[in-house]
Design a protein around this motif. Structure first.
Motif, mmCIF file in Angstrom:
data_model
loop_
_atom_site.group_PDB
_atom_site.id
_atom_site.type_symbol
_atom_site.label_atom_id
_atom_site.label_comp_id
_atom_site.label_asym_id
_atom_site.label_seq_id
_atom_site.Cartn_x
_atom_site.Cartn_y
_atom_site.Cartn_z
ATOM 1 N N PRO A 239 -2.877 7.267 30.033
ATOM 2 C CA PRO A 239 -3.792 6.313 29.402
ATOM 3 C C PRO A 239 -3.487 6.198 27.909
ATOM 4 C CG PRO A 239 -4.899 8.391 29.842
ATOM 5 C CD PRO A 239 -3.568 8.463 30.514
ATOM 6 N N GLU A 240 -4.084 5.218 27.265
ATOM 7 C CA GLU A 240 -3.821 4.985 25.842
ATOM 8 C C GLU A 240 -4.123 6.239 25.020
ATOM 9 O OE1 GLU A 240 -4.845 1.298 23.047
ATOM 10 O OE2 GLU A 240 -6.600 2.566 23.405
ATOM 11 N N LYS A 241 -3.228 6.544 24.093
ATOM 12 C CA LYS A 241 -3.411 7.696 23.219
ATOM 13 C C LYS A 241 -3.910 7.218 21.866
ATOM 14 C CE LYS A 241 0.105 10.517 25.474
ATOM 15 N NZ LYS A 241 -0.873 11.485 26.007
ATOM 16 N N THR A 242 -4.822 7.958 21.270
ATOM 17 C CA THR A 242 -5.393 7.601 19.975
ATOM 18 C C THR A 242 -5.423 8.831 19.059
ATOM 19 O OG1 THR A 242 -7.650 8.054 20.735
ATOM 20 C CG2 THR A 242 -6.833 5.787 20.992
ATOM 21 N N VAL A 243 -5.491 8.551 17.763
ATOM 22 C CA VAL A 243 -5.696 9.602 16.758
ATOM 23 C C VAL A 243 -6.742 9.098 15.770
ATOM 24 C CG1 VAL A 243 -3.392 10.617 16.942
ATOM 25 C CG2 VAL A 243 -3.778 8.709 15.374
ATOM 26 N N LYS A 244 -7.322 10.027 14.997
ATOM 27 C CA LYS A 244 -8.323 9.657 14.004
ATOM 28 C C LYS A 244 -7.770 9.928 12.608
ATOM 29 C CE LYS A 244 -12.519 10.093 16.755
ATOM 30 N NZ LYS A 244 -13.892 10.660 16.834
ATOM 31 N N VAL A 245 -7.744 8.858 11.801
ATOM 32 C CA VAL A 245 -7.221 8.955 10.440
ATOM 33 C C VAL A 245 -8.063 8.077 9.518
ATOM 34 C CG1 VAL A 245 -4.848 9.383 11.203
ATOM 35 C CG2 VAL A 245 -5.623 7.044 10.818
ATOM 36 N N ARG A 246 -7.807 8.229 8.209
ATOM 37 C CA ARG A 246 -8.371 7.312 7.230
ATOM 38 C C ARG A 246 -7.412 7.261 6.038
ATOM 39 N NH1 ARG A 246 -13.649 10.824 5.215
ATOM 40 N NH2 ARG A 246 -12.505 12.507 4.181
ATOM 41 N N LEU A 247 -7.499 6.196 5.255
ATOM 42 C CA LEU A 247 -6.657 6.021 4.091
ATOM 43 C C LEU A 247 -7.474 6.251 2.822
ATOM 44 C CD1 LEU A 247 -4.542 2.845 4.922
ATOM 45 C CD2 LEU A 247 -3.705 5.181 4.681
ATOM 46 N N LYS A 248 -6.828 6.872 1.865
ATOM 47 C CA LYS A 248 -7.450 7.043 0.550
ATOM 48 C C LYS A 248 -6.470 6.656 -0.542
ATOM 49 C CE LYS A 248 -11.308 10.239 0.888
ATOM 50 N NZ LYS A 248 -11.942 11.431 0.279
ATOM 51 N N LYS A 249 -7.026 6.031 -1.581
ATOM 52 C CA LYS A 249 -6.194 5.658 -2.710
ATOM 53 C C LYS A 249 -5.857 6.911 -3.510
ATOM 54 C CE LYS A 249 -5.792 1.703 -5.752
ATOM 55 N NZ LYS A 249 -6.484 0.528 -6.287
ATOM 56 N N THR B 108 -10.581 5.519 14.585
ATOM 57 C CA THR B 108 -9.798 5.792 15.790
ATOM 58 C C THR B 108 -8.704 4.727 15.901
ATOM 59 O OG1 THR B 108 -11.701 6.757 16.932
ATOM 60 C CG2 THR B 108 -9.864 6.005 18.298
ATOM 61 N N VAL B 109 -7.459 5.161 15.901
ATOM 62 C CA VAL B 109 -6.313 4.245 15.871
ATOM 63 C C VAL B 109 -5.434 4.505 17.088
ATOM 64 C CG1 VAL B 109 -4.339 3.442 14.544
ATOM 65 C CG2 VAL B 109 -6.381 4.294 13.357
ATOM 66 N N PRO B 110 -5.042 3.455 17.841
ATOM 67 C CA PRO B 110 -4.177 3.660 19.015
ATOM 68 C C PRO B 110 -2.747 3.993 18.605
ATOM 69 C CG PRO B 110 -4.548 1.320 18.671
ATOM 70 C CD PRO B 110 -5.434 2.032 17.693
ATOM 71 N N VAL B 111 -2.128 4.860 19.386
ATOM 72 C CA VAL B 111 -0.719 5.208 19.163
ATOM 73 C C VAL B 111 0.139 4.191 19.938
ATOM 74 C CG1 VAL B 111 1.065 6.965 19.402
ATOM 75 C CG2 VAL B 111 -1.299 7.635 18.913
ATOM 76 N N GLN B 112 1.103 3.587 19.238
ATOM 77 C CA GLN B 112 1.992 2.620 19.866
ATOM 78 C C GLN B 112 3.382 3.247 20.048
ATOM 79 O OE1 GLN B 112 1.726 -1.379 18.173
ATOM 80 N NE2 GLN B 112 -0.057 -0.710 16.982
ATOM 81 N N MET C 38 0.815 -1.214 0.000
ATOM 82 C CA MET C 38 0.000 0.000 0.000
ATOM 83 C C MET C 38 0.852 1.270 0.000
ATOM 84 S SD MET C 38 -3.035 -1.109 2.658
ATOM 85 C CE MET C 38 -3.999 0.371 2.347
ATOM 86 N N ILE C 39 2.148 1.085 0.198
ATOM 87 C CA ILE C 39 3.028 2.258 0.201
ATOM 88 C C ILE C 39 3.124 2.827 -1.219
ATOM 89 C CG2 ILE C 39 5.393 3.061 0.599
ATOM 90 C CD1 ILE C 39 5.657 0.939 2.755
ATOM 91 N N GLY C 40 2.887 4.101 -1.360
ATOM 92 C CA GLY C 40 2.964 4.751 -2.659
ATOM 93 C C GLY C 40 1.647 4.776 -3.416
ATOM 94 N N SER C 41 0.674 3.982 -2.964
ATOM 95 C CA SER C 41 -0.623 3.957 -3.651
ATOM 96 C C SER C 41 -1.734 4.556 -2.792
ATOM 97 C CB SER C 41 -0.984 2.521 -4.039
ATOM 98 O OG SER C 41 -1.103 1.711 -2.878
ATOM 99 N N HIS C 42 -1.433 4.817 -1.504
ATOM 100 C CA HIS C 42 -2.438 5.379 -0.604
ATOM 101 C C HIS C 42 -1.842 6.576 0.148
ATOM 102 C CE1 HIS C 42 -4.246 1.461 -1.394
ATOM 103 N NE2 HIS C 42 -5.399 1.941 -0.903
ATOM 104 N N ILE C 43 -2.713 7.473 0.545
ATOM 105 C CA ILE C 43 -2.302 8.610 1.368
ATOM 106 C C ILE C 43 -3.094 8.581 2.672
ATOM 107 C CG2 ILE C 43 -1.641 10.067 -0.573
ATOM 108 C CD1 ILE C 43 -4.342 11.490 -0.280
ATOM 109 N N VAL C 44 -2.507 9.163 3.713
ATOM 110 C CA VAL C 44 -3.154 9.211 5.030
ATOM 111 C C VAL C 44 -3.828 10.569 5.191
ATOM 112 C CG1 VAL C 44 -2.832 9.031 7.512
ATOM 113 C CG2 VAL C 44 -1.394 7.678 5.969
ATOM 114 N N GLU C 45 -5.093 10.521 5.546
ATOM 115 C CA GLU C 45 -5.817 11.755 5.855
ATOM 116 C C GLU C 45 -6.064 11.804 7.352
ATOM 117 O OE1 GLU C 45 -9.387 12.159 3.604
ATOM 118 O OE2 GLU C 45 -8.330 12.803 1.796
ATOM 119 N N TRP C 46 -5.587 12.867 7.994
ATOM 120 C CA TRP C 46 -5.779 13.041 9.428
ATOM 121 C C TRP C 46 -7.038 13.873 9.653
ATOM 122 C CZ3 TRP C 46 -1.859 11.406 12.983
ATOM 123 C CH2 TRP C 46 -0.736 10.849 12.380
ATOM 124 N N GLU C 47 -7.753 13.549 10.707
ATOM 125 C CA GLU C 47 -8.904 14.377 11.068
ATOM 126 C C GLU C 47 -8.401 15.803 11.342
ATOM 127 O OE1 GLU C 47 -12.740 13.739 13.934
ATOM 128 O OE2 GLU C 47 -10.759 13.698 14.878
#
Length: 377
Positions: free
Chosen positions: A363-373, A344-348, A287-296
């Motif tokens: 406590p556990e930290k999270t962020v909100k993202v999604r992937l788009k082609k 919602t994705v946990p930060v590791q 998926m590297i190079g074919s998708h981009i990460v969109e952050w909330e």
């Protein structure tokens, strides 16, 4: 004229005999004798048939699991054993190897029935013991039928082995040798990070396979010990017991001691804040190079953490900075499904291999993202 009296000597004595039964007729006597003889012959025939049936030797095929092992006092050790199918035979806790075979036994019907019943119930376990008088270190071949015919339990039952499949198995043998001063190392539970441990004694004598002794002297490995119990509260100089492993790397060994004493010392825990750290994104290679990460829109791509642990470890981490700690999220194809919302994705967090007993306070930290082609609107 008067009668003349009878004198005693003139009396006549008549002697009578008791009545005797009439003798049987000749034909009836002969018939009775023939009947008695016939009954005797029938009884003897039945007894002979039963005896012959019990004494007759029969052959029967049985699927049997037997163990190939060395005697406890033997210097031999089984390094590997091929079970006849090209596969490595599974090892038992005592260092033996389990082999499954189709065995043809020979014995009387009753003994075969008893043998099958005892094998199925587990009352009888079959062992093949390797003796140094017969086998030498190195690659050896065991003829299964001959090895089982040497089993005392089968001989005592009057049972012999006619054939076996596999007919032979391959074994690699070694001998035990002593290695002085093998270092011990504590296998610390992951949940305990609040003490230091001192093993007493720190080194012990261990018997190892002769084939690995030279390698151990060049590249020594510690033998792990595991605490039998970890108290909730660690007081100064707390003594606990630990069991010594019988595995050194991939090899079974014989430690001279099964347990050792471990002295625990509590560690003062400190807190430290580190950051801000940039949150990295980990994608599958395809998926590297074919998708981009969109952050909330409100998502923070940086994170600050509070850590707790021994001061020496925190100072080490702080001095190294971003080389010893990394924040990241892991995304996959499920995050690339068409959606108007964000996941919602946990930060590791990753720490350097030389950083020990440090963990997050927050406590556990999270962020909100999604992937788009790439190319999608």
């Amino acid at each position: 004229m008067s009668a003349t009296p009878i004198q005693p000597e003139d009396q006549v004595h008549i002697q009578t005999k008791p009545l005797e039964p009439a003798p049987p007729k000749k034909g009836a006597k002969k018939l009775l004798s023939m009947g008695s003889t016939f009954l005797t012959v029938v009884v003897l025939t039945c007894l002979l048939w039963i005896w012959a049936n019990q004494a007759q030797l029969l052959s029967q095929n049985m699927r049997v699991v037997f163990t190939v092992a060395t005697a406890a006092e033997s210097p031999l050790i089984i390094m590997s054993l091929e079970d006849g199918s090209g596969k490595e035979a599974p090892e038992t806790t005592a260092g033996g190897r389990k082999v499954t075979a189709e065995i043809t036994f020979k014995a009387t019907r009753s003994r075969l029935r008893e043998l099958q019943s005892d094998l199925l119930s587990g009352e009888l376990e079959l062992f093949v013991y390797l003796s140094e008088r017969v086998y030498l270190p190195g690659n050896q071949t065991i003829i299964v039928a001959d090895a089982l015919n040497a089993n005392d339990k089968l001989r005592d039952r009057g049972v012999s082995v006619v054939s076996a499949e596999p007919t032979e198995i391959k074994v690699v043998l070694d001998t035990w040798v002593r290695v002085e001063k093998v270092k011990l190392k504590l296998k610390k539970p992951a949940e305990t990070a609040n003490f230091q441990a001192y093993i007493d004694p720190p080194q012990i004598v261990v018997q190892v396979p002769a084939s690995i002794k030279d390698d151990l002297q060049v590249n020594p490995q510690p033998l792990l010990v595991k605490l039998t119990h970890v108290p909730d509260k660690i007081s100064p100089n707390l003594e606990v017991s630990a069991t010594v492993s019988t595995k050194l790397g991939n090899h079974t060994v014989r430690p001279e001691r099964s347990t050792v004493k471990v002295i625990l010392q509590p560690i003062e825990q400190d807190k430290e804040k580190l950051g801000p750290l940039q949150i990295r994104v980990c994608l599958p290679p395809d998926m590297i190079g074919s998708h981009i990460v969109e952050w909330e829109e409100k998502a923070d791509k940086m994170v600050e953490v509070e850590l707790i642990g021994p001061r020496v470890e925190l100072n080490k981490l702080k001095a190294a900075g971003k080389e010893k700690i990394m924040a990241f999220i892991v995304l996959g194809s499920t995050h690339a499904e068409p959606t108007e919302t964000y996941y919602t994705v946990p930060v590791q967090f990753w720490f350097g291999e030389d950083i020990h007993q440090v963990k997050l306070v927050d406590p556990e930290k999270t962020v909100k993202v999604r992937l788009k082609k790439l190319g999608e609107k």
